[in-house]
Design a protein around this motif. Structure first.
Motif, mmCIF file in Angstrom:
data_model
loop_
_atom_site.group_PDB
_atom_site.id
_atom_site.type_symbol
_atom_site.label_atom_id
_atom_site.label_comp_id
_atom_site.label_asym_id
_atom_site.label_seq_id
_atom_site.Cartn_x
_atom_site.Cartn_y
_atom_site.Cartn_z
ATOM 1 N N ALA A 22 0.832 -1.204 0.000
ATOM 2 C CA ALA A 22 0.000 0.000 0.000
ATOM 3 C C ALA A 22 0.868 1.256 0.000
ATOM 4 N N HIS A 23 1.968 1.238 0.769
ATOM 5 C CA HIS A 23 2.889 2.384 0.779
ATOM 6 C C HIS A 23 3.492 2.608 -0.608
ATOM 7 N N ILE A 24 3.902 1.536 -1.250
ATOM 8 C CA ILE A 24 4.488 1.642 -2.590
ATOM 9 C C ILE A 24 3.455 2.177 -3.575
ATOM 10 N N ALA A 25 2.218 1.675 -3.493
ATOM 11 C CA ALA A 25 1.154 2.149 -4.390
ATOM 12 C C ALA A 25 0.899 3.636 -4.173
ATOM 13 N N THR A 26 0.908 4.077 -2.920
ATOM 14 C CA THR A 26 0.691 5.494 -2.620
ATOM 15 C C THR A 26 1.829 6.336 -3.173
ATOM 16 N N GLU A 27 3.069 5.900 -2.977
ATOM 17 C CA GLU A 27 4.217 6.633 -3.510
ATOM 18 C C GLU A 27 4.152 6.717 -5.031
ATOM 19 N N ASN A 28 3.756 5.622 -5.680
ATOM 20 C CA ASN A 28 3.626 5.623 -7.138
ATOM 21 C C ASN A 28 2.527 6.584 -7.592
ATOM 22 N N ALA A 29 1.421 6.609 -6.857
ATOM 23 C CA ALA A 29 0.317 7.518 -7.204
ATOM 24 C C ALA A 29 0.744 8.974 -7.053
ATOM 25 N N ALA A 70 2.947 9.758 -9.989
ATOM 26 C CA ALA A 70 2.150 9.874 -11.212
ATOM 27 C C ALA A 70 1.370 11.185 -11.224
ATOM 28 N N SER A 71 0.848 11.579 -10.075
ATOM 29 C CA SER A 71 0.113 12.842 -9.980
ATOM 30 C C SER A 71 1.023 14.024 -10.273
ATOM 31 N N ALA A 72 2.231 13.993 -9.745
ATOM 32 C CA ALA A 72 3.193 15.076 -10.002
ATOM 33 C C ALA A 72 3.560 15.128 -11.487
ATOM 34 N N ALA A 73 3.740 13.959 -12.093
ATOM 35 C CA ALA A 73 4.068 13.919 -13.518
ATOM 36 C C ALA A 73 2.898 14.437 -14.356
ATOM 37 N N ALA A 74 1.677 14.074 -13.976
ATOM 38 C CA ALA A 74 0.497 14.539 -14.707
ATOM 39 C C ALA A 74 0.355 16.052 -14.588
ATOM 40 N N ALA A 75 0.608 16.595 -13.416
ATOM 41 C CA ALA A 75 0.520 18.049 -13.225
ATOM 42 C C ALA A 75 1.567 18.768 -14.071
ATOM 43 N N ALA A 76 2.764 18.233 -14.093
ATOM 44 C CA ALA A 76 3.826 18.848 -14.902
ATOM 45 C C ALA A 76 3.464 18.802 -16.384
ATOM 46 N N GLU A 77 2.913 17.687 -16.830
ATOM 47 C CA GLU A 77 2.516 17.564 -18.238
ATOM 48 C C GLU A 77 1.365 18.521 -18.545
#
Length: 122
Positions: free
Chosen positions: A70-77, A80-87
Motif C-alpha cells: 500500500a505504501h508503494i502504491a501510494t508513492e507511485n500515485a 504519477a500525480s506530479a508527472a500529470a501536473a507537470a505535463e
C-alpha cells in the motif's frame, strides 16, 4: 544515532522491544516513538535523545507485506500525480502560446477555466 523498536500488539496496547527485549509499553502506536525516547531518557538521563532517529516497526505478521504494498502504491500515485501536473502545465503553456483562449484551452483539456489559469501561473 538510529534506534529501531519493534512494536508487538498485546491486549492493552503495544510492547516496544529494543535489542530483542521488551523495554516499554504504550496504548496506541502513534505515541510509540516518543515513548521510546522517554524510555531512553529514563535509562540514560545524561544523554540527549531528542535528535535520535527512532524507527518503530510494527510486528503485524503477513499484514506487513500488504502495508508495504500500500505504501508503494501510494508513492507511485503521488509520483504519477506530479508527472500529470507537470505535463498539464506544459500542455497549457503550449496551448496558450499557440493562441488558444483560456476558455478553449479548458474545453480542450476537459478542465475548468480556473484550472487553466492555475496551470499557467504555476
Amino acid at each position: 544515532m538510529d534506534i529501531t523498536a519493534t512494536a508487538r500488539k498485546w491486549e492493552h496496547g503495544w510492547e516496544l522491544w529494543l535489542d530483542g527485549e521488551a523495554a516499554t509499553q504504550i496504548a496506541t502506536l502513534d505515541k510509540a516513538e516518543q515513548q521510546v525516547r522517554d524510555y531512553l531518557d529514563t535509562e540514560e538521563p545524561d544523554v540527549d535523545h531528542s535528535a535520535w532517529n527512532i524507527t518503530v516497526v510494527p510486528d503485524i505478521g503477513p499484514l506487513g507485506d500488504e502495508v508495504a504494498a500500500a505504501h508503494i502504491a501510494t508513492e507511485n500515485a503521488i509520483a504519477a500525480s506530479a508527472a500529470a501536473a507537470a505535463e498539464s502545465r506544459r500542455v497549457v503553456r503550449h496551448l496558450r502560446e499557440a493562441g488558444f483562449s483560456v476558455t478553449d484551452s479548458a474545453a480542450i483539456l476537459g478542465v475548468s477555466r480556473g484550472r487553466v489559469s492555475q496551470l499557467v501561473s504555476s
